[in-house]
Write an enzyme that holds these catalytic residues in place. Structure first.
Site, mmCIF file in Angstrom:
data_model
loop_
_atom_site.group_PDB
_atom_site.id
_atom_site.type_symbol
_atom_site.label_atom_id
_atom_site.label_comp_id
_atom_site.label_asym_id
_atom_site.label_seq_id
_atom_site.Cartn_x
_atom_site.Cartn_y
_atom_site.Cartn_z
ATOM 1 N N HIS A 26 0.586 4.475 -42.837
ATOM 2 C CA HIS A 26 0.310 3.158 -43.439
ATOM 3 C C HIS A 26 1.409 2.150 -43.133
ATOM 4 O O HIS A 26 1.138 1.028 -42.705
ATOM 5 C CB HIS A 26 0.133 3.304 -44.958
ATOM 6 C CG HIS A 26 -0.273 2.035 -45.636
ATOM 7 N ND1 HIS A 26 0.605 1.017 -45.925
ATOM 8 C CD2 HIS A 26 -1.482 1.612 -46.075
ATOM 9 C CE1 HIS A 26 -0.043 0.024 -46.523
ATOM 10 N NE2 HIS A 26 -1.314 0.364 -46.618
ATOM 11 N N ASP A 27 2.656 2.552 -43.375
ATOM 12 C CA ASP A 27 3.773 1.634 -43.147
ATOM 13 C C ASP A 27 4.471 1.914 -41.820
ATOM 14 O O ASP A 27 5.544 1.367 -41.564
ATOM 15 C CB ASP A 27 4.794 1.752 -44.298
ATOM 16 C CG ASP A 27 4.249 1.161 -45.595
ATOM 17 O OD1 ASP A 27 3.162 0.538 -45.567
ATOM 18 O OD2 ASP A 27 4.912 1.326 -46.644
ATOM 19 N N THR A 28 3.881 2.801 -41.017
ATOM 20 C CA THR A 28 4.497 3.177 -39.748
ATOM 21 C C THR A 28 3.457 3.031 -38.641
ATOM 22 O O THR A 28 2.983 1.924 -38.408
ATOM 23 C CB THR A 28 5.059 4.611 -39.837
ATOM 24 O OG1 THR A 28 4.042 5.475 -40.366
ATOM 25 C CG2 THR A 28 6.292 4.674 -40.722
ATOM 26 N N MET A 47 3.720 6.959 -47.776
ATOM 27 C CA MET A 47 3.385 5.758 -46.998
ATOM 28 C C MET A 47 4.044 5.728 -45.620
ATOM 29 O O MET A 47 3.658 4.951 -44.758
ATOM 30 C CB MET A 47 3.784 4.511 -47.798
ATOM 31 C CG MET A 47 2.962 4.325 -49.051
ATOM 32 S SD MET A 47 1.315 3.657 -48.709
ATOM 33 C CE MET A 47 1.673 1.908 -48.822
#
Ligand SMILES: *[C@@H]1O[C@H](CO)[C@@H](O)[C@H](O)[C@H]1NC(C)=O
Ligand SMILES: *[C@@H]1O[C@H](CO)[C@@H](O)[C@H](O)[C@H]1NC(C)=O
Ligand SMILES: *[C@@H]1O[C@H](CO)[C@@H](O)[C@H](O)[C@H]1NC(C)=O
Length: 308
Positions: A211-213, A206
Site C-alpha cells: 500500500h505505502d510501497t 502497510m
C-alpha cells in the site's frame, strides 16, 4: 484517530465506550496487558481442504503483479487465477465484502460500523465448529479496534480499514470474537504451538502489503512469508492458501487482481497452471461454505463461483 475516539462517544450508547481504544502509548500498554487472546483449534474435515488461509496485498493492477518475479514464483507453486475481479474501490468495502457477502453500503475507507443484524462468515464457521482467527500485522494487541502507527517513525502501519471483521458490530460486540483478531506475534505463537485454526485471514502491514510501497515490496514479502510456511507441517495440513489483492490500482480498468491458490491442498500436478474461470472476492466465502457445508448468508456469497 481522535475523530474516531470522539465518534465512539457519540455512538457509544449501544456499545460500551471501553470497546474503543485510544492509541496513546500508556493506554496501549494498559490494554495490551489485559487483552483477551484466544487460540482455538478444531479438526473439521472439509471436502477439498481442512484449512483456508487468505492473504491480502494492496492496490495493484493484474498486469503489474504478473510482471513481478516473486509473484511469478508464487504462481509457479500453485494455480494462477487470471479472471478474478475485486468488488469495488477503495479498499475497505472489498474487505467488508469478503467476509460478509456484501459491501453493506460501505463506499469509503473511513471508520465504519455495520449493524449487528449483519452476519459474517464467522457465524457460519462457529455454527459448524470450524475454528477461525485473523492475523493483522502490527496490531498492538488482540481485539484492538483503532489504527496504529509505527511508534518510531510515525508511518502508517496497522489500519482498521484492512481488517475485514472489525467493521462488523456482530464481531466487535463479542469479546470472544475480538480475542481471535490477533497480530503476527500471535500468528507465530500459534504456529509454533501447533494451534493455528482452520480459517485464517492475514493482513500484512502497510509496508509489506504494498500500500505505502510497491508491488516489488509486496511480492518480496509474500514470497518470504510463504516459503517457510509451505514446508511447515503445523501450517500445511490439507491447507488451501489464496493470495490476492484487495483491488486494482487503476480505477478505470475492470478491477482484475492477481490471485493464486496454493498450499498442500493443491495437487502438485496443478502447480504452474492457470484457471480462467470468473471469480471475485465473494468466491472466498462461497468456497469455504461449500467445503464445510456451512450454508450461506443468502447474499453475494450464495451465488459466487467456488474455486473447486
Ligand atoms: C501482539 O498481541 C499480543 C496479544 O495481545 C501482545 O501481547 C503483543 O505485545 C502484540 N505484539 C506486538 C508486536 O504488538
Ligand atoms: C511492517 O513490518 C515489517 C516487518 O515485517 C517492518 O520492517 C516494517 O517496518 C513495518 N512497517 C511499518 C510501517 O512499521
Ligand atoms: C509445530 O508445533 C509443535 C508443537 O507445539 C512444536 O514443537 C514445533 O516446534 C512446531 N514446528 C514448527 C516448525 O513451528
Amino acid at each position: 484517530m481522535w475523530s474516531m475516539v470522539c465518534l465512539s462517544f457519540w455512538l457509544g450508547t449501544a456499545l460500551a465506550q471501553t470497546q474503543y481504544t485510544s492509541t496513546g502509548t500508556a493506554a496501549i500498554a494498559k490494554a495490551r496487558a489485559t487483552a483477551l487472546t484466544e487460540s482455538p483449534t478444531s479438526n473439521i474435515a472439509g471436502k477439498t481442504f481442512d484449512r483456508f488461509v487468505t492473504i491480502w496485498l494492496e492496490n495493484t493492477d493484474y498486469s503489474m503483479a504478473a510482471a513481478d518475479a516473486n509473484l511469478q514464483w508464487i504462481a509457479s507453486q500453485g494455480i494462477l487465477l487470471n479472471n478474478y475481479l475485486a468488488i469495488t474501490h477503495p479498499s475497505q468495502p472489498n474487505y467488508v465484502a469478503a467476509v460478509g457477502g456484501s459491501t453493506h453500503g460501505v463506499t469509503g475507507d473511513s471508520f465504519t460500523r455495520i449493524s449487528s443484524a449483519s452476519k459474517t462468515i464467522v457465524d457460519l464457521l462457529e455454527a459448524k465448529g470450524v475454528s477461525w482467527s485473523e492475523y493483522e500485522e502490527d496490531s498492538p494487541y488482540s481485539g484492538f479496534e483503532g489504527d496504529y502507527v509505527n511508534q518510531k517513525t510515525g508511518a502508517n502501519d496497522y489500519v482498521r480499514k484492512h481488517n475485514p471483521l472489525m467493521s462488523y458490530d456482530s464481531v466487535t460486540s463479542n469479546l470472544d470474537r475480538l480475542a481471535k483478531i490477533k497480530n503476527f506475534t500471535m500468528f507465530y505463537t500459534d504456529l509454533n504451538n501447533n494451534q493455528l485454526p482452520q480459517w485464517i485471514f492475514i493482513t500484512p502491514n502497510m509496508t509489506n502489503d504494498g500500500h505505502d510501497t510497491s508491488v516489488t515490496t509486496a511480492g518480496k514479502w509474500a514470497r518470504s512469508f510463504l516459503t517457510p510456511l509451505l514446508s511447515n507441517a503445523n501450517f500445511t495440513k490439507k491447507t488451501l492458501v489464496l493470495l490476492t489483492f484487495d483491488e486494482s490500482e487503476n480505477y478505470a480498468n475492470n478491477n482484475q487482481v492477481f490471485s493464486v491458490l496454493l498450499g498442500d491442498a493443491v495437487p502438485a500436478s496443478s502447480h504452474g497452471t492457470t484457471d480462467t474461470k470468473a471469480y471475485n472476492h465473494y468466491s472466498q466465502m462461497a468456497t469455504v461454505e461449500n467445503n464445510w457445508n456451512l450454508g450461506n448468508l443468502g447474499l453475494s456469497d450464495a451465488t459466487a463461483s467456488t474455486f473447486f
